[in-house]
Write an enzyme that holds these catalytic residues in place. Structure first.
Site, PDB file in Angstrom:
ATOM      1  N   HIS A   1     -54.028   9.494 -36.279  1.00  0.00           N
ATOM      2  CA  HIS A   1     -55.280   8.763 -36.539  1.00  0.00           C
ATOM      3  C   HIS A   1     -55.124   8.051 -37.881  1.00  0.00           C
ATOM      4  CE1 HIS A   1     -59.409   7.722 -36.615  1.00  0.00           C
ATOM      5  NE2 HIS A   1     -59.986   8.897 -36.673  1.00  0.00           N
TER       6      HIS A   1
ATOM      7  N   HIS B   1     -53.025   2.163 -28.701  1.00  0.00           N
ATOM      8  CA  HIS B   1     -54.416   2.508 -28.983  1.00  0.00           C
ATOM      9  C   HIS B   1     -55.063   3.004 -27.702  1.00  0.00           C
ATOM     10  CE1 HIS B   1     -58.526   2.210 -30.428  1.00  0.00           C
ATOM     11  NE2 HIS B   1     -57.995   2.227 -31.632  1.00  0.00           N
TER      12      HIS B   1
ATOM     13  N   ASP C   1     -53.269  -0.076 -38.236  1.00  0.00           N
ATOM     14  CA  ASP C   1     -52.437   0.668 -39.191  1.00  0.00           C
ATOM     15  C   ASP C   1     -51.045   0.073 -39.346  1.00  0.00           C
ATOM     16  OD1 ASP C   1     -54.245   2.695 -39.937  1.00  0.00           O
ATOM     17  OD2 ASP C   1     -54.042   3.531 -37.937  1.00  0.00           O
TER      18      ASP C   1
HETATM   19  N1  CMC Z   1     -44.856   4.688 -29.527  1.00  0.00           N
HETATM   20  C1  CMC Z   1     -44.166   4.958 -28.398  1.00  0.00           C
HETATM   21  N2  CMC Z   1     -44.734   5.230 -27.217  1.00  0.00           N
HETATM   22  C2  CMC Z   1     -46.062   5.251 -27.180  1.00  0.00           C
HETATM   23  C3  CMC Z   1     -46.845   5.009 -28.311  1.00  0.00           C
HETATM   24  C4  CMC Z   1     -46.197   4.704 -29.523  1.00  0.00           C
HETATM   25  N3  CMC Z   1     -46.878   4.436 -30.629  1.00  0.00           N
HETATM   26  N4  CMC Z   1     -48.160   5.105 -27.997  1.00  0.00           N
HETATM   27  C5  CMC Z   1     -48.185   5.415 -26.698  1.00  0.00           C
HETATM   28  N5  CMC Z   1     -46.934   5.510 -26.205  1.00  0.00           N
HETATM   29  C6  CMC Z   1     -46.541   5.779 -24.830  1.00  0.00           C
HETATM   30  C7  CMC Z   1     -46.816   7.230 -24.444  1.00  0.00           C
HETATM   31  O1  CMC Z   1     -45.690   8.032 -24.714  1.00  0.00           O
HETATM   32  C8  CMC Z   1     -47.091   7.086 -22.973  1.00  0.00           C
HETATM   33  O2  CMC Z   1     -45.875   6.919 -22.306  1.00  0.00           O
HETATM   34  P1  CMC Z   1     -45.686   7.507 -20.796  1.00  0.00           P
HETATM   35  O3  CMC Z   1     -46.628   6.726 -19.941  1.00  0.00           O
HETATM   36  O4  CMC Z   1     -44.247   7.265 -20.495  1.00  0.00           O
HETATM   37  O5  CMC Z   1     -46.018   8.962 -20.881  1.00  0.00           O
HETATM   38  C9  CMC Z   1     -47.836   5.758 -22.874  1.00  0.00           C
HETATM   39  O6  CMC Z   1     -47.388   4.991 -23.989  1.00  0.00           O
HETATM   40  C10 CMC Z   1     -49.332   5.880 -22.876  1.00  0.00           C
HETATM   41  O7  CMC Z   1     -49.729   6.439 -24.123  1.00  0.00           O
HETATM   42  P2  CMC Z   1     -50.785   7.584 -24.317  1.00  0.00           P
HETATM   43  O8  CMC Z   1     -50.127   8.734 -25.026  1.00  0.00           O
HETATM   44  O9  CMC Z   1     -51.487   7.864 -23.039  1.00  0.00           O
HETATM   45  O10 CMC Z   1     -51.778   6.902 -25.312  1.00  0.00           O
HETATM   46  P3  CMC Z   1     -53.032   7.579 -25.975  1.00  0.00           P
HETATM   47  O11 CMC Z   1     -54.206   6.716 -25.687  1.00  0.00           O
HETATM   48  O12 CMC Z   1     -53.159   9.015 -25.613  1.00  0.00           O
HETATM   49  O13 CMC Z   1     -52.682   7.552 -27.536  1.00  0.00           O
HETATM   50  C11 CMC Z   1     -52.379   6.759 -29.720  1.00  0.00           C
HETATM   51  C12 CMC Z   1     -53.131   6.571 -28.397  1.00  0.00           C
HETATM   52  C13 CMC Z   1     -52.946   5.792 -30.738  1.00  0.00           C
HETATM   53  C14 CMC Z   1     -52.581   8.190 -30.243  1.00  0.00           C
HETATM   54  C15 CMC Z   1     -50.882   6.488 -29.469  1.00  0.00           C
HETATM   55  O14 CMC Z   1     -50.696   5.174 -29.017  1.00  0.00           O
HETATM   56  C16 CMC Z   1     -50.033   6.772 -30.701  1.00  0.00           C
HETATM   57  O15 CMC Z   1     -49.632   7.916 -30.910  1.00  0.00           O
HETATM   58  N6  CMC Z   1     -49.756   5.717 -31.533  1.00  0.00           N
HETATM   59  C17 CMC Z   1     -49.008   5.942 -32.759  1.00  0.00           C
HETATM   60  C18 CMC Z   1     -49.945   6.454 -33.840  1.00  0.00           C
HETATM   61  C19 CMC Z   1     -50.874   5.366 -34.336  1.00  0.00           C
HETATM   62  O16 CMC Z   1     -50.450   4.242 -34.610  1.00  0.00           O
HETATM   63  N7  CMC Z   1     -52.143   5.723 -34.506  1.00  0.00           N
HETATM   64  C20 CMC Z   1     -53.162   4.809 -35.018  1.00  0.00           C
HETATM   65  C21 CMC Z   1     -54.155   4.458 -33.978  1.00  0.00           C
HETATM   66  S1  CMC Z   1     -55.222   3.094 -34.452  1.00  0.00           S
HETATM   67  C22 CMC Z   1     -56.165   3.647 -35.748  1.00  0.00           C
HETATM   68  C23 CMC Z   1     -56.875   4.932 -35.518  1.00  0.00           C
HETATM   69  O17 CMC Z   1     -57.617   5.090 -34.551  1.00  0.00           O
HETATM   70  O18 CMC Z   1     -56.681   5.812 -36.344  1.00  0.00           O
END
Ligand code: CMC
Length: 398
Positions: A237, A276, A332
């Site tokens: 986050h 996101h 971010d």
């Molecule tokens: N790098 C690599 N792969 C990713 C990433 C990433 N940053 N984000 C998602 N994926 C992949 C994930 O592994 C999954 O792959 P698969 O379908 O093969 O299992 C697919 O994309 C779908 O992702 P998800 O895990 O279902 O996405 P989510 O909605 O649960 O998570 C998130 C959202 C923001 C936590 C995630 O994208 C992430 O960890 N990003 C990196 C951390 C980040 O930049 N966070 C800041 C978010 S914006 C500001 C805030 O809200 O704080």
């Protein structure tokens, strides 16, 4: 045990109805109280946007005057609380200091505590609610500056209520400043103010939903903010801006980008600053923030990691792994580069996210209590553990 709808991580569950913020994740669109984020970033300022979020309308001239005066005159922090904060280790993570200070503020504000004053206090008397709102917004910057001053092992600088919100924060933080004589560069104060607008609210993100969840128990707002800030602290986050810089530093050069992306695709690591839960398009805030980066680089010099960031983003946006999963840069991705150029220590970045997000927390806290329909948040679960069995005394176990 009855039928439950299982929705891990609340991917499909709305927990509130809200009139504060609207996101269209497919179009990459964000608005607060009907105003597009791009217009607010260009034309408003952080305190005005905070008022809009919390009270629903842009303030009139006189409302704005009173509002900003109140907040800037609530920036002072009790001497006892300062003494408590001073006891923290110089290498404490500034977010831990921020969170601890807000948790402690609850002890310094018994008059704000529904457990002591009656559970309906915020429903019956809006002036008490409004008082906590300006106090919290005022003290957030001071506590943030104190967390920074501890980090660099320097004494605290008292706030200056004649400065703007972000000017005063920079003033209180500056380790090279002579107290009472230094005013931060207005261009940096303006850049930080735009960043604060961009971070002020983002509907039911992890920390704001924590604020609503904890607030639903009717605990005091200082404890709620400590809980919400704890949620923001994590690397998925608000800690992501810090994680982006660590990642770019580790990558080290543009030549290493393809190998790094290969590791991400093999799920060895995350591409921080990408992806996101709601946006399936570029986060609109990341477009504005890119312009703010250039503003800051003009004053502070170009941050060298930007070249790796651009190469990494361009390569990821051409790669089927990221496009098919609709992973685009989020806010971010760029904010850490700006904070780095401005010379802030890495672990201070999440604090620069949480301070403005306090406005969003308060807007949601107020909305919840004003709705007249507050109900304690209490999700259900689907039990997958053992069936009923009998206890075996320890002397009969192996
Ligand atoms: N790098 C690599 N792969 C990713 C990433 C990433 N940053 N984000 C998602 N994926 C992949 C994930 O592994 C999954 O792959 P698969 O379908 O093969 O299992 C697919 O994309 C779908 O992702 P998800 O895990 O279902 O996405 P989510 O909605 O649960 O998570 C998130 C959202 C923001 C936590 C995630 O994208 C992430 O960890 N990003 C990196 C951390 C980040 O930049 N966070 C800041 C978010 S914006 C500001 C805030 O809200 O704080």
């Amino acid at each position: 045990y009855g039928l439950r709808v299982l929705d891990p991580a609340f991917v499909n569950t709305a927990m509130i109805t809200s009139s504060i913020t609207y996101i269209d994740g497919n179009k990459g669109f964000l608005m607060h109280r009907g105003y597009p984020i791009e217009q607010l970033a260009e034309k408003s300022n952080f305190l005005e946007t905070a008022y809009l979020l919390i009270y629903g309308e842009l303030p009139s001239k006189s409302q704005y005057k009173v509002w900003s005066w109140e907040i800037m005159n609530h920036t002072f922090v009790a001497e006892d609380l300062q003494a408590m904060i001073r006891q923290m280790r110089y290498d404490s993570h500034p977010m831990s200091v921020f969170i601890s200070a807000f948790a402690a503020m609850s002890a310094f504000a018994p008059e704000a505590n529904p457990a002591l004053q009656g559970q309906d206090m915020y429903i019956n008397d809006k002036s008490i609610m409004n008082k906590q709102i300006v106090r919290i917004l005022g003290k957030a910057t001071t506590v943030a500056a104190m967390a920074y001053r501890i980090r660099i092992n320097r004494r605290f600088t008292p706030p200056r209520s004649d400065l703007s919100y972000t000017e005063n924060l920079l003033y209180m933080m500056d380790h090279m400043a002579e107290p009472y004589s230094y005013r931060p560069d207005p261009r940096l104060a303006k850049a930080l103010d735009i960043l604060f607008i961009l971070h002020a609210d983002h509907e039911m993100n992890c920390s704001t939903s924590t604020m609503v969840h904890v607030g639903s128990s009717l605990v005091d707002p200082y404890s709620c903010i400590a809980a919400a800030a704890s949620a923001l602290y994590g690397p998925l986050h608000g800690g992501a801006n810090e994680a982006v810089i660590r990642m770019l530093t580790r990558i080290g050069s543009v030549e290493n980008v393809p190998a790094f992306l290969e590791g991400v695709k093999q799920k060895k690591e995350l591409l921080f600053g990408f992806g996101h839960r709601v946006y399936r398009e570029t986060d609109p805030r990341s477009k504005v923030i890119r312009e703010v980066a250039d503003m800051v680089f003009e004053v502070c010099g170009r941050e060298p990691l930007i070249d790796i960031a651009i190469a990494l983003k361009d390569a990821a946006l051409k790669d089927e792994y990221f496009t098919s999963r609709k992973l685009y840069p989020n806010v971010d991705y760029w904010s850490g580069l700006i904070y780095k150029a401005m010379g802030f220590p890495l672990d201070f970045y999440p604090v620069l996210f949480v301070v403005p997000r306090v406005a969003g927390y308060l807007a949601h806290w107020k909305q919840q209590l004003d709705s007249g329909k507050n109900k304690i948040s209490r999700p259900r679960q689907v039990y997958v553990g053992k069936s009923r069995r009998d206890y075996v005394p320890i002397d009969q176990r192996e």
